[in-house]
Scaffold this motif. Structure first.
Motif, short mmCIF file in Angstrom:
data_model
loop_
_atom_site.label_atom_id
_atom_site.label_comp_id
_atom_site.label_asym_id
_atom_site.label_seq_id
_atom_site.Cartn_x
_atom_site.Cartn_y
_atom_site.Cartn_z
N GLY A 8 19.13 -5.56 52.76
CA GLY A 8 20.49 -5.05 52.85
C GLY A 8 21.48 -5.69 51.90
N VAL A 9 21.03 -6.51 50.93
CA VAL A 9 21.99 -7.18 50.05
C VAL A 9 22.50 -6.26 48.94
N GLY A 10 21.98 -5.03 48.87
CA GLY A 10 22.35 -4.15 47.77
C GLY A 10 23.10 -2.91 48.19
N THR A 11 23.75 -2.95 49.34
CA THR A 11 24.45 -1.75 49.83
C THR A 11 25.69 -1.40 49.01
N ASP A 12 26.08 -2.29 48.12
CA ASP A 12 27.27 -2.02 47.30
C ASP A 12 26.93 -1.12 46.10
N ILE A 13 25.64 -0.85 45.91
CA ILE A 13 25.20 -0.03 44.77
C ILE A 13 24.38 1.15 45.29
N ALA A 14 24.62 2.33 44.74
CA ALA A 14 23.91 3.53 45.18
C ALA A 14 22.47 3.53 44.69
N GLU A 15 21.63 4.30 45.39
CA GLU A 15 20.20 4.33 45.06
C GLU A 15 19.92 4.71 43.60
N PRO A 16 20.57 5.76 43.05
CA PRO A 16 20.28 6.10 41.65
C PRO A 16 20.58 4.96 40.68
#
Length: 607
Positions: A462-470
């Motif tokens: 969950g450390v990357g929720t600030d960036i969208a999947e694409p």
């Protein structure tokens, strides 16, 4: 060796009389004079730059028959037809002929009734062919598509390795090797393998200013291709390259179902179907061929308006060679590539599992790294492409990165998050996973697989929720491109590289390319040919001439460009000659074509 000075008048007279042009282009004259004088030459000239004249004119000027070694068996008939239309006595010998046809050509060669004889390289391994050449008079040997001799090139042909013997058997006959694609290292390899170490090298500019280079992020690539063809290339002839036979068939069917006439071409088709489809592409107007890289080498169709890639080419050489099939007539054309994360994963995996030793895999990796750098660059694509071939260039203003400059961003923290996830899976859990699972961990998704392996307990979950999947997929793609990540195994699992440690320890900054918010808009391109845009008054005349040409070509069973190129018809439509003498001043109208078609053209103009 000092060669005698050459009288340039016969070469220039031949250019005017046979080919209908008043002046040579670039370094054509220097090359021709050198070969006419008996010198060996290695010529690098871009597709559409006029390479063929560099051996055709010396063959017409020097006594004897010019022997052209070409790998393009399927195209020899069209090459010979085009020369015959100019009044040049040409023939070929290859496996498509029966005994009677071969015997007729052999007799013409021995009688000195040919100017040019085309041979496939494998013919020179046959003793009877060598004895035949011994009995005739040879003016020169031309080795076309010479990059085929490069062991690690993109079109390696083992038969080309035998061509070093030409000099041993016929030491006084000059040789000219020609290619459109070679780095400095490949050029040295060609010279060495063909025993051309003493040959003079002629290197023209690799720039094709009429081609607009564009690389887009993959997002339903077939739909992206369809949009390109509908909005920019409606009714145009073009080539679409795919990596696999299955995708070739699927894409051709998709385009056809959506109103664009397209045909497939790949090695899995029977020889008759391949020959038919290639012939249709050369002869019909506005047809699209969807192909693997087995198609296109040496294609002499001048009006290919676009070359599209739906998969990442393996090397810059291959990409340049394939895109060079667009716009041979100098008119505006498009080189378009859709490129995505899976391309990088797939190519890295193919290299890791390829046959050959470690040195071979390293070479493949170097080629791929250069191609990835071209895809990910934030500077002018054309400048980077030319720089790869050792040519300096400034920003062109006619590629997507010039038209819509991308921005770069500091992706160091994002890179650390990805690399930390891969590290913890490998070191803490002794597990390896692919891109999708790594992205799911970064986004904190409770998928069945994450729950199964309890990856929600990892500190990176969950450390990357600030960036969208694409965006995460773009980050991973660029880390793979920069060698900060790699893949292994049949499933393309992610692994760290030696360079990863510097990022994780904060010793290295990672700059990443930010995709443009909007696609580059097509623009009017520079070109080497005048009259890019026809006036409203001239367009109907040009179309009338095209109709006449199409009918004439169909009656004669030859491609339309064998009659006249579009550039010639454009000039005729613009200048409106009223006499044969005036028509004879048009570029591309030589003596033979003037006599054969001149009155028909004047009648068409006056009708």
């Amino acid at each position: 060796m000092t060669l005698p000075e050459t009288d340039t008048k016969p070469a220039l007279d031949t250019l005017r009389r046979v080919f209908g042009y008043d002046a040579f282009r670039g370094n054509q004259q220097d090359i021709i004079e050198h070969v006419v004088a008996g010198g060996d030459a290695l010529v690098l000239m871009p597709t559409g730059g006029g390479k063929s004249l560099c051996y055709q004119i010396p063959a017409l000027v020097r006594p004897g028959v010019g022997v052209v070694v070409s790998p393009l068996i399927a195209l020899m008939q069209d090459q010979v037809d085009a020369l015959k239309a100019l009044g040049v006595r040409a023939g070929f010998l290859n496996s498509t002929q029966d005994f009677g046809q071969r015997h007729e050509v052999e007799e013409a060669f021995l009688a000195g009734e040919l100017d040019l004889l085309y041979l496939a390289p494998e013919r020179l391994k046959v003793e009877s062919t060598l004895r035949l050449l011994d009995r005739g008079r040879i003016s020169l040997f031309a080795i076309d598509e010479a990059h085929c001799v490069a062991q690690w090139g993109h079109d390696f042909r083992p038969d080309y390795l035998e061509l070093s013997r030409l000099h041993e058997r016929w030491p006084t006959v000059p040789r000219i090797a020609l290619t459109a694609t070679a780095t400095h290292a490949t050029r040295k390899e060609i010279a060495h393998r063909l025993n051309l170490d003493e040959a003079r090298h002629f290197v023209a500019s690799f720039d094709r200013p009429n081609i607009q280079y564009r690389i887009v992020a993959k997002n339903r690539p077939e739909q992206q291709l369809l949009e390109l063809l509908r909005t920019e290339h409606k009714g145009d002839a073009g080539i679409v390259y795919c990596l696999s036979r299955a995708s070739t068939e699927r894409t051709a069917q998709f385009l056809t179902e959506n109103g664009i006439e397209a045909i497939p071409y790949h090695a899995g088709l029977d020889s008759r179907t391949r020959a038919t489809n290639q012939s249709r592409f050369l002869r019909e107007e506005g047809l699209v061929v969807v192909a693997t890289i087995a198609f296109g080498m040496g294609i002499d169709k001048p009006d290919v308006r676009f070359v599209a890639h739906l998969d990442l080419p393996k090397s810059v050489e291959g990409y340049y060679q394939e895109t060079g099939r667009a716009g041979r007539d100098g008119l505006p054309s498009t080189a378009w590539l859709a490129y995505g994360l899976q391309d990088v994963v797939q190519q890295r995996k193919m290299i890791a599992t390829s046959e050959g030793d470690d040195a071979h895999r390293r070479r493949l990796g170097v080629h791929l790294d250069a191609m990835l750098a071209l895809c990910e660059t934030v500077v002018c694509r054309r400048a980077q492409l030319l720089n790869y071939f050792g040519e300096e260039a400034t920003a062109c203003g006619n590629c997507d990165t010039c038209l819509t400059p991308p921005e770069s961003w500091d992706g160091t923290i994002a890179a650390q998050k990805v690399l930390s996830t891969v590290y913890r899976l490998d070191r803490e859990r002794r597990q390896k996973f692919g891109v999708g699972h790594v992205v799911d961990i970064l986004l904190g998704r409770q998928t069945a697989k994450i729950q199964q392996f309890q990856h929600d307990t990892l500190t990176v979950f969950g450390v990357g929720t600030d960036i969208a999947e694409p965006v995460w997929r773009g980050v991973i793609r660029q880390l793979l491109a920069q060698g900060l990540l790699s893949v292994e195994g049949d499933h393309g699992t992610l692994i760290l590289t030696e360079a990863s440690a510097d990022v994780l320890s904060r010793k290295r900054e990672v700059r990443l390319r930010e995709e443009p918010k909007r696609a580059a808009k097509p623009t009017k391109t520079r070109t080497t040919t005048p009259q890019q845009e026809l006036s409203p008054e001239t367009k109907p005349i040009f179309e009338k001439l095209r109709t006449w040409r199409a009918t004439t070509a169909k009656d004669q069973g030859v491609p339309a460009y064998v009659i006249f190129h579009d550039a010639t018809l454009r000039q005729i439509a613009t200048e409106l000659p009223t006499t044969l003498a005036e028509l004879g001043t048009i570029n591309g109208v030589g003596e033979n074509k003037l006599a054969k078609y001149g009155q028909q053209i004047l009648d068409t103009l006056s009708s």
